[in-house]
Scaffold this motif. Sequence first.
Motif, PDB file in Angstrom:
ATOM      1  N   MET A   1       0.848  -1.189   0.000  1.00 12.10           N
ATOM      2  CA  MET A   1       0.000   0.000   0.000  1.00 12.10           C
ATOM      3  C   MET A   1       0.881   1.236   0.000  1.00 12.10           C
ATOM      4  O   MET A   1       1.817   1.341   0.764  1.00 12.10           O
ATOM      5  N   SER A   2       0.590   2.144  -0.885  1.00 13.86           N
ATOM      6  CA  SER A   2       1.408   3.361  -0.972  1.00 13.86           C
ATOM      7  C   SER A   2       1.081   4.304   0.177  1.00 13.86           C
ATOM      8  O   SER A   2       0.034   4.229   0.790  1.00 13.86           O
ATOM      9  N   SER A   3       1.998   5.234   0.424  1.00 14.91           N
ATOM     10  CA  SER A   3       1.859   6.181   1.519  1.00 14.91           C
ATOM     11  C   SER A   3       0.587   7.026   1.434  1.00 14.91           C
ATOM     12  O   SER A   3      -0.085   7.208   2.428  1.00 14.91           O
ATOM     13  N   PRO A   4       0.231   7.570   0.232  1.00 16.90           N
ATOM     14  CA  PRO A   4      -1.010   8.341   0.177  1.00 16.90           C
ATOM     15  C   PRO A   4      -2.224   7.512   0.583  1.00 16.90           C
ATOM     16  O   PRO A   4      -3.140   8.013   1.225  1.00 16.90           O
ATOM     17  N   ASP A   5      -2.224   6.210   0.217  1.00 12.30           N
ATOM     18  CA  ASP A   5      -3.323   5.340   0.624  1.00 12.30           C
ATOM     19  C   ASP A   5      -3.361   5.190   2.136  1.00 12.30           C
ATOM     20  O   ASP A   5      -4.430   5.223   2.738  1.00 12.30           O
ATOM     21  N   VAL A   6      -2.203   5.030   2.764  1.00 14.56           N
ATOM     22  CA  VAL A   6      -2.125   4.914   4.222  1.00 14.56           C
ATOM     23  C   VAL A   6      -2.624   6.202   4.876  1.00 14.56           C
ATOM     24  O   VAL A   6      -3.391   6.166   5.837  1.00 14.56           O
ATOM     25  N   ASP A   7      -2.213   7.342   4.327  1.00 12.92           N
ATOM     26  CA  ASP A   7      -2.667   8.628   4.860  1.00 12.92           C
ATOM     27  C   ASP A   7      -4.185   8.741   4.785  1.00 12.92           C
ATOM     28  O   ASP A   7      -4.828   9.189   5.732  1.00 12.92           O
ATOM     29  N   ASN A   8      -4.753   8.344   3.657  1.00 13.00           N
ATOM     30  CA  ASN A   8      -6.204   8.409   3.504  1.00 13.00           C
ATOM     31  C   ASN A   8      -6.906   7.477   4.489  1.00 13.00           C
ATOM     32  O   ASN A   8      -7.934   7.837   5.062  1.00 13.00           O
ATOM     33  N   ILE A   9      -6.339   6.298   4.710  1.00 12.16           N
ATOM     34  CA  ILE A   9      -6.927   5.357   5.671  1.00 12.16           C
ATOM     35  C   ILE A   9      -6.872   5.943   7.077  1.00 12.16           C
ATOM     36  O   ILE A   9      -7.846   5.889   7.827  1.00 12.16           O
ATOM     37  N   LEU A  10      -5.721   6.514   7.438  1.00 11.10           N
ATOM     38  CA  LEU A  10      -5.598   7.138   8.761  1.00 11.10           C
ATOM     39  C   LEU A  10      -6.613   8.259   8.930  1.00 11.10           C
ATOM     40  O   LEU A  10      -7.243   8.392   9.983  1.00 11.10           O
ATOM     41  N   MET A  11      -6.797   9.049   7.891  1.00 12.52           N
ATOM     42  CA  MET A  11      -7.750  10.151   7.973  1.00 12.52           C
ATOM     43  C   MET A  11      -9.176   9.628   8.064  1.00 12.52           C
ATOM     44  O   MET A  11      -9.996  10.172   8.808  1.00 12.52           O
ATOM     45  N   GLU A  12      -9.475   8.553   7.347  1.00 13.65           N
ATOM     46  CA  GLU A  12     -10.808   7.945   7.440  1.00 13.65           C
ATOM     47  C   GLU A  12     -11.054   7.428   8.864  1.00 13.65           C
ATOM     48  O   GLU A  12     -12.144   7.582   9.411  1.00 13.65           O
ATOM     49  N   GLU A  13     -10.035   6.821   9.447  1.00 13.33           N
ATOM     50  CA  GLU A  13     -10.154   6.348  10.832  1.00 13.33           C
ATOM     51  C   GLU A  13     -10.393   7.517  11.778  1.00 13.33           C
ATOM     52  O   GLU A  13     -11.208   7.425  12.700  1.00 13.33           O
ATOM     53  N   LEU A  14      -9.688   8.613  11.560  1.00 16.40           N
ATOM     54  CA  LEU A  14      -9.867   9.804  12.387  1.00 16.40           C
ATOM     55  C   LEU A  14     -11.279  10.358  12.232  1.00 16.40           C
ATOM     56  O   LEU A  14     -11.910  10.748  13.218  1.00 16.40           O
ATOM     57  N   ARG A  15     -11.781  10.349  11.017  1.00 15.36           N
ATOM     58  CA  ARG A  15     -13.154  10.800  10.769  1.00 15.36           C
ATOM     59  C   ARG A  15     -14.148   9.971  11.567  1.00 15.36           C
ATOM     60  O   ARG A  15     -15.168  10.476  12.025  1.00 15.36           O
ATOM     61  N   GLU A  16     -13.832   8.686  11.719  1.00 14.32           N
ATOM     62  CA  GLU A  16     -14.713   7.765  12.442  1.00 14.32           C
ATOM     63  C   GLU A  16     -14.525   7.856  13.956  1.00 14.32           C
ATOM     64  O   GLU A  16     -15.162   7.122  14.702  1.00 14.32           O
ATOM     65  N   GLY A  17     -13.632   8.732  14.406  1.00 16.77           N
ATOM     66  CA  GLY A  17     -13.458   8.939  15.833  1.00 16.77           C
ATOM     67  C   GLY A  17     -12.290   8.207  16.457  1.00 16.77           C
ATOM     68  O   GLY A  17     -12.119   8.237  17.670  1.00 16.77           O
ATOM     69  N   LYS A  18     -11.473   7.546  15.683  1.00 16.76           N
ATOM     70  CA  LYS A  18     -10.300   6.834  16.209  1.00 16.76           C
ATOM     71  C   LYS A  18      -9.161   7.841  16.351  1.00 16.76           C
ATOM     72  O   LYS A  18      -8.348   8.040  15.443  1.00 16.76           O
ATOM     73  N   LEU A  19      -9.086   8.460  17.519  1.00 18.27           N
ATOM     74  CA  LEU A  19      -8.141   9.556  17.742  1.00 18.27           C
ATOM     75  C   LEU A  19      -6.682   9.119  17.722  1.00 18.27           C
ATOM     76  O   LEU A  19      -5.796   9.945  17.530  1.00 18.27           O
ATOM     77  N   GLU A  20      -6.408   7.822  17.902  1.00 19.89           N
ATOM     78  CA  GLU A  20      -5.019   7.357  17.842  1.00 19.89           C
ATOM     79  C   GLU A  20      -4.427   7.544  16.436  1.00 19.89           C
ATOM     80  O   GLU A  20      -3.218   7.618  16.272  1.00 19.89           O
ATOM     81  N   SER A  21      -5.273   7.660  15.436  1.00 21.52           N
ATOM     82  CA  SER A  21      -4.799   7.928  14.072  1.00 21.52           C
ATOM     83  C   SER A  21      -4.166   9.306  13.969  1.00 21.52           C
ATOM     84  O   SER A  21      -3.279   9.530  13.143  1.00 21.52           O
ATOM     85  N   LEU A  22      -4.620  10.232  14.808  1.00 27.16           N
ATOM     86  CA  LEU A  22      -4.071  11.584  14.798  1.00 27.16           C
ATOM     87  C   LEU A  22      -2.578  11.567  15.136  1.00 27.16           C
ATOM     88  O   LEU A  22      -1.803  12.320  14.558  1.00 27.16           O
ATOM     89  N   GLU A  23      -2.180  10.684  16.041  1.00 23.49           N
ATOM     90  CA  GLU A  23      -0.769  10.593  16.421  1.00 23.49           C
ATOM     91  C   GLU A  23       0.101  10.196  15.230  1.00 23.49           C
ATOM     92  O   GLU A  23       1.160  10.786  14.992  1.00 23.49           O
ATOM     93  N   ALA A  24      -0.364   9.224  14.445  1.00 27.92           N
ATOM     94  CA  ALA A  24       0.399   8.788  13.272  1.00 27.92           C
ATOM     95  C   ALA A  24       0.479   9.907  12.232  1.00 27.92           C
ATOM     96  O   ALA A  24       1.528  10.126  11.620  1.00 27.92           O
ATOM     97  N   ILE A  25      -0.616  10.630  12.046  1.00 27.10           N
ATOM     98  CA  ILE A  25      -0.628  11.741  11.105  1.00 27.10           C
ATOM     99  C   ILE A  25       0.308  12.842  11.600  1.00 27.10           C
ATOM    100  O   ILE A  25       1.083  13.404  10.832  1.00 27.10           O
TER     101      ILE A  25
END
Length: 190
Positions: A1-25
């Motif tokens: 999986m490319s980095s932009p895809d990972v970034d989009n997944i992290l942002m989708e997780e953040l949208r869903e309320g998974k605040l731990e994704s914010l740390e990775a971003i």
Amino acid sequence: MSSPDVDNILMEELREGKLESLEAIFEKYHTRLYNYFLKLTNDKELSEDLVQEVFVRLLKYRTSFKKKEYFSAWIFKVARHAFIDQLRKKGENSSFQFYNQSLAAVSSHVEPSPHQLIEKAEETSLLNQALSMLPLQKKEVLVLSRFQHFKCREIAEILGLKQETVKVLIHRAIKELRKIYFKLSEGEVS
């Protein structure tokens, strides 16, 4: 999986309320954002404050992110709006200076002579002085393209312009930078 895809997944997780994704971003983008702001403001504290503001806005506006967007372009669009709001709040215009950062990379396997180091420092100083004399829009385009390594389509998304317009802006900014640099090197501008 490319980095932009990972970034989009992290942002989708953040949208869903998974605040731990914010740390990775944050870990991935805080340095890039800080350097972006530092090149525009030449103010370390303000740059740190603006980075924090971007992440506050990221949380606040996380639902505005759309899956089809490039996350890196989207976060820099948020950063740009934070910067513009700061300019408005201070009532300032495009008088910011670029941070005096060396643009030249010295090869690690060849030791430059002291004369070469002095010459390179003088060139870098002139280049930074020329950059500081550019209008803010041209500085921003150069920072995004040359320092942040965004492609024209991403810069177009960040600035809300057409890709062709961005190409023209970059071309004109480089042309004006070159003209100012040579005038400075010939002692025609103080």
